[in-house]
Structure formats: structure tokens, C-alpha cells
Scaffold this motif. Structure first.
Motif, PDB file in Angstrom:
ATOM      1  N   MET A 174     -40.308   6.999  -5.139  1.00  0.00           N
ATOM      2  CA  MET A 174     -40.493   7.153  -3.395  1.00  0.00           C
ATOM      3  C   MET A 174     -39.438   8.089  -3.156  1.00  0.00           C
ATOM      4  SD  MET A 174     -38.901   4.177  -0.749  1.00  0.00           S
ATOM      5  CE  MET A 174     -39.080   4.594   1.039  1.00  0.00           C
ATOM      6  N   GLY A 175     -38.772   8.414  -3.521  1.00  0.00           N
ATOM      7  CA  GLY A 175     -37.979   9.592  -2.937  1.00  0.00           C
ATOM      8  C   GLY A 175     -37.061  10.231  -4.183  1.00  0.00           C
ATOM      9  N   PHE A 176     -36.201  11.185  -3.634  1.00  0.00           N
ATOM     10  CA  PHE A 176     -35.085  11.994  -4.615  1.00  0.00           C
ATOM     11  C   PHE A 176     -34.627  13.147  -4.075  1.00  0.00           C
ATOM     12  CE2 PHE A 176     -38.307  15.469  -4.815  1.00  0.00           C
ATOM     13  CZ  PHE A 176     -37.848  16.189  -4.952  1.00  0.00           C
ATOM     14  N   GLY A 177     -32.623  13.013  -4.288  1.00  0.00           N
ATOM     15  CA  GLY A 177     -32.319  13.839  -4.174  1.00  0.00           C
ATOM     16  C   GLY A 177     -31.487  14.283  -5.033  1.00  0.00           C
ATOM     17  N   ALA A 211     -38.400  15.275  -1.109  1.00  0.00           N
ATOM     18  CA  ALA A 211     -36.768  15.767  -0.997  1.00  0.00           C
ATOM     19  C   ALA A 211     -35.981  14.767  -0.619  1.00  0.00           C
ATOM     20  CB  ALA A 211     -37.542  16.919  -1.177  1.00  0.00           C
ATOM     21  N   ASN A 212     -34.798  15.095  -0.238  1.00  0.00           N
ATOM     22  CA  ASN A 212     -34.048  14.434   0.785  1.00  0.00           C
ATOM     23  C   ASN A 212     -34.510  12.867   0.976  1.00  0.00           C
ATOM     24  OD1 ASN A 212     -31.868  16.456   0.095  1.00  0.00           O
ATOM     25  ND2 ASN A 212     -32.882  17.925   1.300  1.00  0.00           N
ATOM     26  N   ARG A 213     -35.563  12.080   0.438  1.00  0.00           N
ATOM     27  CA  ARG A 213     -35.597  11.266   0.612  1.00  0.00           C
ATOM     28  C   ARG A 213     -34.883  10.203   0.086  1.00  0.00           C
ATOM     29  NH1 ARG A 213     -42.192   8.729   1.088  1.00  0.00           N
ATOM     30  NH2 ARG A 213     -41.650   7.208   2.335  1.00  0.00           N
ATOM     31  N   SER A 214     -34.591   8.985   0.583  1.00  0.00           N
ATOM     32  CA  SER A 214     -34.313   8.097   0.125  1.00  0.00           C
ATOM     33  C   SER A 214     -34.736   6.288   0.405  1.00  0.00           C
ATOM     34  CB  SER A 214     -32.789   7.465   0.604  1.00  0.00           C
ATOM     35  OG  SER A 214     -32.732   7.122   2.403  1.00  0.00           O
ATOM     36  N   GLY A 215     -34.853   5.576  -0.924  1.00  0.00           N
ATOM     37  CA  GLY A 215     -35.044   4.400  -0.486  1.00  0.00           C
ATOM     38  C   GLY A 215     -34.073   3.271  -0.527  1.00  0.00           C
ATOM     39  N   PHE A 216     -35.200   1.828   0.011  1.00  0.00           N
ATOM     40  CA  PHE A 216     -34.314   0.507  -0.045  1.00  0.00           C
ATOM     41  C   PHE A 216     -33.210   0.537  -1.685  1.00  0.00           C
ATOM     42  CE2 PHE A 216     -34.276  -3.843  -0.962  1.00  0.00           C
ATOM     43  CZ  PHE A 216     -33.351  -3.866  -0.297  1.00  0.00           C
ATOM     44  N   LEU A 217     -33.863   1.224  -3.050  1.00  0.00           N
ATOM     45  CA  LEU A 217     -33.341   0.501  -4.204  1.00  0.00           C
ATOM     46  C   LEU A 217     -33.543   1.784  -4.910  1.00  0.00           C
ATOM     47  CD1 LEU A 217     -36.984  -1.860  -5.355  1.00  0.00           C
ATOM     48  CD2 LEU A 217     -34.461  -1.689  -4.695  1.00  0.00           C
ATOM     49  N   PHE A 218     -32.043   2.373  -5.708  1.00  0.00           N
ATOM     50  CA  PHE A 218     -32.059   2.898  -6.512  1.00  0.00           C
ATOM     51  C   PHE A 218     -32.469   3.332  -8.058  1.00  0.00           C
ATOM     52  CE2 PHE A 218     -28.307   5.809  -8.899  1.00  0.00           C
ATOM     53  CZ  PHE A 218     -28.634   7.142  -8.604  1.00  0.00           C
ATOM     54  N   GLU A 240     -31.178  24.828  -5.672  1.00  0.00           N
ATOM     55  CA  GLU A 240     -29.943  25.171  -6.466  1.00  0.00           C
ATOM     56  C   GLU A 240     -29.079  23.931  -7.458  1.00  0.00           C
ATOM     57  OE1 GLU A 240     -30.365  28.718  -7.291  1.00  0.00           O
ATOM     58  OE2 GLU A 240     -31.766  28.511  -7.023  1.00  0.00           O
ATOM     59  N   SER A 241     -29.413  22.888  -6.600  1.00  0.00           N
ATOM     60  CA  SER A 241     -27.565  21.856  -6.466  1.00  0.00           C
ATOM     61  C   SER A 241     -28.923  21.052  -7.867  1.00  0.00           C
ATOM     62  CB  SER A 241     -28.049  20.625  -5.418  1.00  0.00           C
ATOM     63  OG  SER A 241     -27.428  21.954  -4.642  1.00  0.00           O
TER      64      SER A 241
END
Length: 260
Positions: A174-177, A211-218, A240-241
Motif C-alpha cells: 500500500m505504501g513504502f518509506g 512513496a512516503n505513504r504509510s498504512g495501518f499494518l507494518f 538516496e535514502s
């Protein structure tokens, strides 16, 4: 520009900037105020944005995910670019898991028929795309209850998947960071976590809308993933990170000169 593509671009604008105005959108797309208001009303009704006086803002619900068929149209050109790069990672003789996410569905259309691969999937649509090629591909579909998106889920799916070991597993999120990847539902999270133990090479396919999106579950830390394939819309400082965490970062480009 048709209405579907315009609404997809509005979604990307809202996610990137946090808000949009009717006046800005009218100027950007050269359409009437009624057309833009209709677009925003439709996106609001689908739960994608929240309408405000004079525009719309981003919804921040971590448990919400866009319906499958809407996601299929979102960022389609970038998903195709990501899928083309992911196909290059597949080698003759590989055993591969492809999950039923929308990028996985695009990927299934691009895998060459003459590639000697054994592919397992939890998606009826992915399986159908592959078997119609009538080439060297060996295709297996794991069972379970079938959802409206054509994907299987539940206890039977997990029992069957535990019997396999893969050279490579391709999946999404769903999202990644820089901290890791996120999901809004248990089922895709559990499948991704199973692949950590059952695959030699994890390939995350995630377009820049995630990108730079979080979700309820890790889901997991990024250092568990061998390869991340994304697109040039992912912010440069974030890339870069990511290079410091992910073993292999591939960034697709609109001019076909991908960064590796």
C-alpha cells in the motif's frame, strides 16, 4: 484527455501536494468548473479525496485502500515501466511467485511466452494472462476463497503456499518509506511476510504514488527486500535514502534510461 486519466492525475496531485483547488484544475486541464466539480464529487464518493469549499484535500485514513479496478487505472504508464524492468530480473529456470496486485497483473502481460519459468500466483487474472501465452511457462494457481478482485485468500491459500520455495517473489504494498513497507489489509501482508522465508530474492514493485505513504499494518523493514523497482516520481532525496537500505534500487524513467 479522457475523464479517467484526468481523475487519475488529480489523485496524484492531491497525494503529492495535500490539496487542490477547482480554479487550478480548470486552468491545468482546460475544462469547465462543472466538469472539475463532477470529478471531485466522484473521487469523494469513492473515498479517495475529501471535497472542501473550492477544492479537495487528501484523505489520511490508514485502513482505507482504493478499490482494485480503480487502482488498475491509476499510474498505469508507470506500472508498465516498472513491470518491464521487473521482467528483466527473471531468468530461465526460475521458480517465481507473482501476487495479484495491479502491478503484478501488468507484469503478467509482459512476461515472454518463451521464457522457461515456473510461476505460482494467487490471482485468477494473472494466471489467465499467463496460460493464454501457450509458451514454455508452467503456471500454478494456489487455492482458497476467491474475492471480487479475482484473488484467493484464507486458510487454504496459506497452507498451499507453505509447500513452495521460490527463486524470486514479486509483490507490492500500500505504501513504502525509508522505514519499511505498509499494508491496509492482513491478507497481502501475510503473503509478503511468508515470501521472506520462502523466496531467495524479494522484488518489491511500488510506483511513486506509494512513496512516503504509510498504512495501518507494518509489513517489514526495507532491508529484508533484495530489489525495489519504482519510478522517477519517487522524491530524489528519498531515493538516496533508499539506496542505503535496499540492496538493489531500480528507478524507471520516462526516457527509458532507468537508474540502477
Amino acid at each position: 484527455m479522457n475523464s479517467v486519466r484526468r481523475r487519475n492525475e488529480i489523485i496524484m496531485d492531491v497525494r503529492r501536494t495535500g490539496s487542490v483547488s477547482v480554479d487550478e484544475l480548470m486552468m491545468a486541464y482546460g475544462v469547465s468548473v462543472e466538469t472539475i466539480r463532477r470529478d471531485l464529487r466522484i473521487l469523494d464518493e469513492k473515498g479517495i479525496v475529501r471535497r472542501t469549499y473550492g477544492g479537495a484535500v487528501k484523505r489520511e485514513q490508514t485502513t482505507w485502500d482504493m478499490p482494485y479496478y480503480d487502482r488498475m487505472q491509476l499510474n498505469l504508464e508507470r506500472k508498465e515501466a516498472i513491470a518491464r524492468e521487473a521482467v528483466l530480473l527473471l531468468e530461465d529456470g526460475d521458480s517465481v511467485f507473482v501476487d495479484g496486485n495491479t502491478t503484478g497483473l501488468v507484469l503478467s502481460r509482459l512476461i515472454p511466452a518463451d521464457k522457461n519459468l515456473t510461476i505460482v500466483t494467487n490471482s485468477a487474472m494473472v494466471a489467465l494472462n499467463l496460460v493464454q501465452k501457450k509458451g514454455k511457462l508452467s503456471v500454478y494457481m494456489v487455492g482458497g476463497e476467491v474475492g471480487e478482485d479475482g484473488m484467493t485468500f484464507g486458510y487454504k491459500l496459506h497452507c498451499e503456499l507453505r509447500q513452495y520455495r521460490f527463486d524470486k517473489a514479486l509483490f507490492s504494498c500500500m505504501g513504502f518509506g525509508t522505514q519499511g513497507i505498509y499494508y491496509s489489509k492482513w491478507e497481502p501482508l501475510q503473503i509478503a511476510q511468508m515470501m521472506v522465508e520462502q523466496s531467495n530474492h524479494l522484488i518489491l514493485m511500488a510506483d511513486s504514488s506509494k512513496a512516503n505513504r504509510s498504512g495501518f499494518l507494518f509489513g517489514m523493514e526495507l532491508n529484508r527486500i533484495q530489489t525495489l523497482v519504482t519510478d522517477e516520481g519517487t522524491p530524489h532525496d528519498m531515493r538516496e535514502s533508499l539506496r542505503e537500505t535496499v540492496r538493489n534500487l531500480i528507478v524507471t524513467s520516462s526516457d527509458d534510461q532507468s537508474e540502477r
